[in-house]
Motif scaffolding. Structure first.
Motif, short mmCIF file in Angstrom:
data_model
loop_
_atom_site.label_atom_id
_atom_site.label_comp_id
_atom_site.label_asym_id
_atom_site.label_seq_id
_atom_site.Cartn_x
_atom_site.Cartn_y
_atom_site.Cartn_z
N PRO A 111 2.68 20.50 -5.39
CA PRO A 111 2.11 19.39 -4.61
C PRO A 111 1.61 18.32 -5.56
CG PRO A 111 1.20 21.52 -3.95
CD PRO A 111 1.91 21.74 -5.24
N VAL A 112 1.92 17.05 -5.29
CA VAL A 112 1.48 15.96 -6.16
C VAL A 112 0.91 14.83 -5.32
CG1 VAL A 112 3.06 16.45 -8.07
CG2 VAL A 112 3.82 14.97 -6.21
N GLY A 151 -6.05 7.95 -1.70
CA GLY A 151 -4.99 8.80 -2.20
C GLY A 151 -3.64 8.49 -1.58
N VAL A 152 -2.59 8.75 -2.35
CA VAL A 152 -1.22 8.60 -1.88
C VAL A 152 -0.49 9.90 -2.20
CG1 VAL A 152 0.95 7.34 -2.11
CG2 VAL A 152 -1.23 6.11 -2.32
N SER A 153 -0.03 10.60 -1.17
CA SER A 153 0.72 11.83 -1.38
C SER A 153 2.14 11.50 -1.83
CB SER A 153 0.76 12.66 -0.10
OG SER A 153 -0.53 13.10 0.26
N GLY A 154 2.70 12.39 -2.64
CA GLY A 154 4.04 12.17 -3.13
C GLY A 154 4.89 13.42 -3.02
N VAL A 164 7.49 11.18 -7.04
CA VAL A 164 7.74 9.92 -6.34
C VAL A 164 6.62 9.65 -5.34
CG1 VAL A 164 9.34 8.63 -4.89
CG2 VAL A 164 10.23 10.21 -6.60
N PHE A 165 6.13 8.39 -5.33
CA PHE A 165 5.06 7.97 -4.43
C PHE A 165 5.45 6.63 -3.80
CE2 PHE A 165 3.44 10.20 -8.11
CZ PHE A 165 2.70 11.22 -7.55
N SER A 166 5.13 6.45 -2.51
CA SER A 166 5.42 5.20 -1.83
C SER A 166 4.15 4.64 -1.22
CB SER A 166 6.47 5.41 -0.72
OG SER A 166 7.70 5.84 -1.27
#
Length: 359
Positions: free
Chosen positions: A115-116, A125-128, A146-148
C-alpha cells in the motif's frame, strides 16, 4: 552481523525528474541550468496529422527536485530512483515514482505491491498504487508508484511518501530526504558471542531488530521483530532441540517465546543455520535478555543460560540506517528475512507469530 547475511541498505540518492518536457517547446527542459517551479502550469498542444482533435493530449513541464529514500517493507528493500509529473488536458495530474527493488528472500518469486500514499505537511493524503513484475528471491527488479491528483504536483516540498498501511510499521520517506523512517534492520550485539548451556554449545551468528517477520509480513506499528541466527553443538548423550528453547525477556520481565526453524541435533553432532524469530509487542528500550532453556540437563533436568543485548529508543524508531540518521549502517549484502514461497506477493495470508506472556 546479520541474520541470513545482513540486509542491504543502499543509500544512493535518487534524482526526481518532475515533468516531461512539453511537446513543441523550443527549449529542452534538461538543458536548464536552474530548475524552477512554474507558478502557473501552461500547455502546448501538439496534434498528430492523422488523428482527430479529441485524441490530442497535452504534456506540461513541472519542477525538478532532488529526492532520496531507501526503505524496507515486507521482505523487500527499495530505493527511490526517478519521478515524473505528467499533466494531460482534461485529466488529473499524475506523479509516478520509479523504484529499484530487491527481493530479500532466499528463494521463490514475489511481487512488490505494498500500500502506498503520499501526504503533504497539512495532512492531505493521496492514495496511490504500486506495480512490479514478480521478482525472484535474492534478485533485483523495478517497481512504480503512481499517484493522481486534480490539484496537481507543482511542488513536492513538504510531501512524504508512505509505504504500508497506517496500522503497520510503515516506511515514511519525506521527498526532501529529511527525517526518514526507513525501517532498516538494526544489528544488535549480544553480551557474549557464545553460550554453553550444560553440554550444549551455542554460537550466535547474527542478531537483528527489523520490521518484517520470518514470513515476510510487515509487523504492526507498535511491534518489532527480533531475528536470531545461531549454530549449536550437542555434547550430550541424547538428542537436543535447541530450536524450541529460545525466548526474549524485556527489561520489565515480559517474555516472548521465539519461533525456531531447524532440525534437532543428535548426540555428538552440530547444526548450523538455526533461525529464531519473535514479534515483540510494544517493545521497551533498555537491556533485554536472550534466554535459552532446554530439557537436556542431567537425567532430563532443565538446563538454562542467557546473554543480554540493548534495544535503544533510536533502534526502535525505525530511523537507523536512513540517510538522515546519525548512524548510517552499512548493511550491504544479503537478507536475514526468510519467507514462505507458497504465495507470489509481498502481502500473503497466514504465517506464524510468537505471543507475549507475563513472566
Amino acid at each position: 552481523m546479520n541474520r541470513g547475511r545482513i540486509l542491504a541498505a543502499v543509500s544512493m540518492a535518487g534524482v526526481v525528474m518532475l515533468g516531461a518536457g512539453a511537446c513543441g517547446n523550443d527549449t529542452d527542459a534538461k538543458s536548464e541550468s536552474t530548475p524552477t517551479t512554474p507558478t502557473t502550469l501552461t500547455t502546448d498542444t501538439t496534434g498528430a496529422s492523422n488523428e482527430s482533435a479529441d485524441t490530442t493530449t497535452t504534456a506540461v513541464s513541472g519542477a525538478t527536485d532532488e529526492v532520496s529514500g531507501t526503505g524496507y517493507y515486507g521482505g523487500f528493500s527499495f530505493e527511490l530512483s526517478e519521478s515524473e509529473v505528467v499533466v494531460e488536458e482534461g485529466v488529473d495530474a499524475e506523479l509516478s515514482i520509479s523504484v529499484d527493488v530487491k527481493n530479500l528472500r532466499e528463494s521463490g518469486s514475489q511481487v512488490f505491491s505494498p500500500p502506498v500514499s503520499i501526504e503533504d505537511d497539512a495532512g492531505t493524503g493521496v492514495s496511490g498504487s504500486a506495480d512490479s513484475d514478480s521478482i525472484p528471491g535474492g534478485s533485483s527488479g523495478k517497481a512504480t508508484f503512481v499517484f493522481s491528483s486534480s490539484d496537481g504536483f507543482d511542488d513536492l516540498e513538504g510531501w512524504t511518501l508512505l509505504v504500508g498501511d497506517s496500522g503497520e510499521a510503515r516506511v515514511e520517506l519525506p521527498l526532501d530526504g529529511s527525517d526518514q523512517v526507513s525501517r532498516t534492520p538494526v544489528e544488535l550485539e549480544p553480551s557474549d558471542a557464545e553460550l554453553s548451556v550444560d553440554d550444549v554449545d551455542i554460537t550466535f551468528v547474527s542478531l537483528e531488530a527489523q520490521w518484517s517477520d520470518s514470513d515476510g509480513y510487515q509487523v504492526g506499528k507498535d511491534e518489532v521483530a527480533v531475528m536470531l541466527e545461531a549454530s549449536a553443538t550437542n555434547n550430550t548423550d541424547s538428542q537436543t532441540c535447541v530450536r524450541d528453547a529460545v525466548s526474549f525477556v524485556s527489561p520489565d520481565g515480559d517474555t516472548t517465546a521465539a519461533y525456531g526453524v531447524g532440525d534437532c541435533e543428535p548426540a555428538g553432532e552440530s547444526s548450523k543455520g538455526l533461525m529464531f524469530s519473535a514479534v515483540i509487542e510494544q517493545p521497551e528500550a533498555g537491556e533485554w535478555t536472550l534466554k535459552v532453556v532446554g530439557e537436556w540437563g542431567t537425567d532430563g533436568a532443565e538446563a538454562s543460560g542467557e546473554v543480554t543485548f540493548e534495544l535503544t529508543e533510536e533502534d526502535l524508531s525505525g530511523t537507523m540506517g536512513s540517510d538522515s540518521g546519525e548512524d548510517e549502517s552499512d548493511t550491504s549484502g544479503s537478507s536475514t528475512t526468510t519467507a514462505k514461497d507458497d504465495e507470489a506477493t509481498s502481502t500473503t495470508e497466514g504465517g506464524e507469530k510468537s505471543t507475549t506472556t507475563e513472566g
